[in-house]
Each structure stands twice: as C-alpha cells, then as structure tokens.
Design an enzyme around this catalytic site. Structure first.
Site, PDB file in Angstrom:
ATOM      1  N   ASN A   7       0.867  -1.172   0.000  1.00  0.00           N
ATOM      2  CA  ASN A   7       0.000   0.000   0.000  1.00  0.00           C
ATOM      3  C   ASN A   7       0.907   1.227   0.000  1.00  0.00           C
ATOM      4  O   ASN A   7       1.407   1.641   1.037  1.00  0.00           O
ATOM      5  CB  ASN A   7      -0.880  -0.025   1.255  1.00  0.00           C
ATOM      6  CG  ASN A   7      -1.854   1.139   1.301  1.00  0.00           C
ATOM      7  OD1 ASN A   7      -1.788   2.045   0.457  1.00  0.00           O
ATOM      8  ND2 ASN A   7      -2.734   1.126   2.276  1.00  0.00           N
ATOM      9  N   ARG A  94      -2.557  -2.003  -3.460  1.00  0.00           N
ATOM     10  CA  ARG A  94      -3.781  -1.224  -3.295  1.00  0.00           C
ATOM     11  C   ARG A  94      -3.669   0.012  -4.189  1.00  0.00           C
ATOM     12  O   ARG A  94      -2.635   0.677  -4.188  1.00  0.00           O
ATOM     13  CB  ARG A  94      -3.912  -0.771  -1.849  1.00  0.00           C
ATOM     14  CG  ARG A  94      -5.057   0.196  -1.655  1.00  0.00           C
ATOM     15  CD  ARG A  94      -4.948   0.917  -0.345  1.00  0.00           C
ATOM     16  NE  ARG A  94      -6.057   1.813  -0.183  1.00  0.00           N
ATOM     17  CZ  ARG A  94      -5.982   2.968   0.463  1.00  0.00           C
ATOM     18  NH1 ARG A  94      -4.851   3.365   0.990  1.00  0.00           N
ATOM     19  NH2 ARG A  94      -7.035   3.738   0.578  1.00  0.00           N
ATOM     20  N   HIS A 183     -12.792   3.258  -0.370  1.00  0.00           N
ATOM     21  CA  HIS A 183     -12.847   2.203   0.664  1.00  0.00           C
ATOM     22  C   HIS A 183     -13.568   0.956   0.172  1.00  0.00           C
ATOM     23  O   HIS A 183     -14.066   0.155   0.976  1.00  0.00           O
ATOM     24  CB  HIS A 183     -13.618   2.664   1.931  1.00  0.00           C
ATOM     25  CG  HIS A 183     -12.962   3.727   2.719  1.00  0.00           C
ATOM     26  ND1 HIS A 183     -13.675   4.740   3.323  1.00  0.00           N
ATOM     27  CD2 HIS A 183     -11.670   3.931   3.039  1.00  0.00           C
ATOM     28  CE1 HIS A 183     -12.850   5.530   3.964  1.00  0.00           C
ATOM     29  NE2 HIS A 183     -11.621   5.077   3.809  1.00  0.00           N
ATOM     30  N   ARG A 244     -11.093  15.876   6.921  1.00  0.00           N
ATOM     31  CA  ARG A 244     -11.867  16.260   5.725  1.00  0.00           C
ATOM     32  C   ARG A 244     -13.253  16.752   6.127  1.00  0.00           C
ATOM     33  O   ARG A 244     -13.876  16.197   7.035  1.00  0.00           O
ATOM     34  CB  ARG A 244     -12.017  15.061   4.790  1.00  0.00           C
ATOM     35  CG  ARG A 244     -10.752  14.713   4.067  1.00  0.00           C
ATOM     36  CD  ARG A 244     -10.858  13.403   3.325  1.00  0.00           C
ATOM     37  NE  ARG A 244      -9.909  12.450   3.853  1.00  0.00           N
ATOM     38  CZ  ARG A 244      -9.886  11.158   3.556  1.00  0.00           C
ATOM     39  NH1 ARG A 244     -10.759  10.659   2.706  1.00  0.00           N
ATOM     40  NH2 ARG A 244      -8.997  10.357   4.085  1.00  0.00           N
ATOM     41  N   GLU A 387      -8.336  -5.061   4.666  1.00  0.00           N
ATOM     42  CA  GLU A 387      -8.183  -4.759   3.241  1.00  0.00           C
ATOM     43  C   GLU A 387      -7.013  -5.542   2.631  1.00  0.00           C
ATOM     44  O   GLU A 387      -7.082  -5.963   1.484  1.00  0.00           O
ATOM     45  CB  GLU A 387      -7.978  -3.251   3.065  1.00  0.00           C
ATOM     46  CG  GLU A 387      -9.268  -2.484   3.311  1.00  0.00           C
ATOM     47  CD  GLU A 387      -9.060  -1.037   3.708  1.00  0.00           C
ATOM     48  OE1 GLU A 387      -8.600  -0.802   4.839  1.00  0.00           O
ATOM     49  OE2 GLU A 387      -9.349  -0.147   2.905  1.00  0.00           O
TER      50      GLU A 387
END
Ligand code: ADP
Length: 403
Positions: A7, A94, A183, A244, A387
């Site tokens: 990742n 990823r 996601h 965010r 993940e």
C-alpha cells in the site's frame, strides 16, 4: 502462495507478507512500514511474526529505495521471514483510484498502468505513488506477477442516478466527473463477512456498511452489490472525517476562497487536511483525543462527536430509504470497531427501523460481535475489516487463473 501486499502512499509504503493457503486459511508472515520517503530522515518498522520487531531511522530518498528496503528486510538473516526474493510468488497493490475503468482487481500490464496514470488527476496524492510502487517492484522482482486492487472498483455497480452530479453533462463527458466512492475493498469485505457472521445470504440481503476511521464512508449494498456510497469524485465527499470536511454547500468553497484570497490548491488543502474533526474542534483529528477532551468538558469536542453521530444517522436513514429497508448494519475501521460510545449514539436513534440494540454486547471493541438483540428487526454487527487480506485473495485468484 506467498503474496506481498503493498500500500504505497505519497511518502510511505505499508506492507504485509501473507502465505495464502486458501481464501480463509493463511499465515501473516510479516508486516511493516517505510515512512517519510523523500524527507531528510525517514523510518522503517518491520514486524516479523514470531521474531523481534525492527525499527530504525533511515534515509529513504524515493519509493524504489524504500521497496528495496522492504525486500531486504524480508530476507534479512536475523529479522527476515524468507530465504530469498524468489519465495515471493506475487505482489498485490492497493490503488486508490481506478475511476470507471476497473470494476474488479486485475493483473498489471502496460495498459493498466496507463489507466492508473490517467486517474492521477482524481487522486493526486495516491495514484502517482502507486505507480512508483509498481515500477519499483518490477525493477527489483522483474518476473513476479503483480495485481492491483482498486478502492473504487466495488462501487462500480452504482446506478447512474446515484453516481451522476447534476452539473452540465459535458463535464462528465470531458473530464469523467462523477461519483466513484472509495474504501470499496473494505466495504466489500465487511459486507460479505458481516452477512456470513449474522447468518444472512449476501445475495439476498440489504446491508449498510459503515467504515468509520480517519477517512470514513458508508455504503448501501443490495444483494452484495453497491447501490450508493457516501464518498464521491474524491474521498472528500460524504460525512465529517478526521481532517476532511465532507459535504458542504459548494458555494462555501468559492465564498471562502474570495474572502481569504486562496488559490484552488490552498482551498483543496484546507478541505482535505485542515477540516473535519481537526478543523472543527481545533484539538485533534483523532477521535480518541476528542473523546478525552469531551469527557473533560470541551464544548467543541462534544460538537464534533455529536456531528459525527448525526452524519452517520442521516446516511443510514438515506440508505435504508433507498434500499426500502435494511437487514444488517455493519460498523468497521478504527472508530467503528473501537468506539462503543459512537455506535451506541447512532443505534439509539434507529428504533424506527425496529432495531433493538444490545448495550451489553456493545462494550466489545475490535472483535466480530453481534450488537443487536435476538428479536431485533435489523441486525447490527461490529466486523473487523482487513483490506490487505482482500488484496491478497484477489491477487492469489488472478495469478492462479493466469497459470
Ligand atoms: P485510517 O482511515 O487512517 O485507516 P483508522 O481506520 O485506523 O484510520 O481509524 C483511525 C481512527 O480510529 C482514529 O480517530 C482513532 O481515534 C480511532 N481508533 C483507532 N484505534 C482505536 C482504539 N483502539 N480505540 C479507540 N479509537 C481508536
């Protein structure tokens, strides 16, 4: 099959080495992180299973050097877990943005790299780093097959009325401006695992998956397929997050830019990195710090935590409406798995769905748990996400099918 899952972020490389025997049977051989790539001083943390972890400061000028460090660590005579690089049978990456090019994981080839490059505009911090990671692996392990798993792929089943913005159509045609979500790997994993855990048939179910972490998104999943998700063109849309802002009136953006004399890049930075929990509280982007501050009586921390629960309650309501009902609500990721108070706050507001919340079970953190009472009309579950495992599974299948 021994699979290295990578990742790559703009300044970091996270990795896991898994020995995949089947979808559900596997061993984690090692995991770790190379960070602060390109800065005057970086760091490496390597955690081999069954051996002492390694952590050191080291200069990492670029991703290629960082990737070489990871591989060297994996075969290190003391802290390593492999005899040689040849033991690595595949690498899975990823990738944050695949736009509407990819609806599933794929093996890497030149065309795939070109499309990931095209998507750099939509994920300028992430996609360039993913390409660097793929290229670094190609140079160091030229004969090892590589696969990519996209955060956007699972959301490709959204209908057009869910993914289109009501902007002039030409911007969609010219610039591919639409909602893509993010996601996806996590939503897909916890929807399937949650259905199995609760004894539901994924292919005959209505599930709302709440991935609540530093970045947060909520998805509506009908019969295993996403019909809507809260993130949009980029991971900025949707609910309040660590840094965010989530949904705001778009006119606020141009208004603040004019008032403060900000450039588009500066405003983007504010909305992505200086807003959310951090901006609203002025304390921290981390929910644990806000819990502590709220407990100590800080009003702005309380405001943030109330807004967090409120945003989730609203999205669950929207998605229950869109799906004409819901069988299961799943909580996952850092906050969703560990913050009992938030789950309680949300679920206390869902009695209209026939939800009977199990307050005692809700004391659990970080472990797959049913949070609804046996006679609840809607099930609620805490499901831990993984993940990396999803990426390793997809990589294993793609490489096995190729041979
Ligand atoms: P990311 O989106 O970066 O993967 P995570 O899913 O790790 O983020 O979520 C980070 C958030 O989860 C932080 O706000 C943090 O406070 C919260 N969190 C993580 N672990 C715990 C824990 N053990 N207890 C309470 N909160 C936690």
């Amino acid at each position: 099959m021994i699979i290295l899952v990578i990742n790559c972020g703009s300044s970091s490389i996270k990795y896991q080495l898994l020995d995949m025997k089947s979808d559900k049977v596997y061993d984690l051989l090692a995991k770790g992180l190379v960070e602060k790539i390109g800065l005057p001083m970086g760091g490496l943390t390597h955690k081999p299973t069954g051996k002492d972890p390694v952590s050191r400061e080291v200069v990492v000028p670029d991703h290629k050097v960082g990737m070489k460090m990871v591989l060297d660590e994996l075969v290190n005579p003391v802290s390593g877990v492999l005899k040689s690089f040849e033991d690595i049978e595949a690498v899975g990456h990823r990738v944050v943005q695949g736009a509407d090019f990819f609806s599933s994981s794929v093996l890497v080839n030149d065309d795939v790299i070109e499309k990931i490059r095209f998507c750099c505009d939509f994920a300028p911090l992430h996609n360039p780093a993913h390409i660097l990671g793929i290229q670094a692996v190609k140079e160091v392990l030229p004969s090892v097959p590589q696969a990519v798993t996209f955060d956007t792929a699972y959301h490709q089943t959204m209908p057009d009325y869910a993914y289109m913005y009501a902007l002039p159509y030409e911007y969609y045609e010219k610039y591919r401006v639409r909602r893509y979500g993010a996601h996806g790997t996590s939503h897909q994993y916890v929807a399937a695992k949650g259905a199995e855990f609760c004894g539901l048939d994924l292919n005959n179910s209505k599930i709302i998956t709440c991935h609540i972490g530093n970045g947060s998104s909520i998805s509506a999943v009908v019969n295993g397929k996403v019909v809507d998700t809260s993130m949009g063109f980029t991971p900025l849309e949707g609910m309040i997050m660590g840094t965010r802002c989530g949904n705001i009136d778009p006119n606020v953006v141009t208004y603040i830019m004019k008032k403060e004399g900000l450039t588009p890049d500066q405003m983007t930075d504010i909305m992505n990195k200086k807003s959310g929990f951090a901006g609203l509280s002025g304390i921290s982007s981390d929910a644990r710090d806000l819990d502590a501050a709220a407990n100590a009586g800080n009003e702005r921390a309380k405001l943030v935590l109330k807004k967090l629960a409120y945003d989730i309650i609203k999205l669950i309501g929207q998605y229950a409406a869109v799906m004409d009902g819901v069988d299961l609500i799943v909580f996952t990721a850092g906050i969703g798995e560990n913050n009992s108070r938030l789950r309680r706050r949300v679920c206390e507001n869902l009695s209209y769905l026939g939800l009977k919340f199990d307050f005692e079970a809700n004391a659990v953190t970080g472990k797959d748990t049913l949070l609804s009472c046996p006679d609840s009309k809607v099930k609620v579950a805490l499901i831990t996400t993984d993940e990396e495992l999803m990426i390793a599974r997809d990589t294993m299948h793609l490489v096995a099918d190729k041979d």
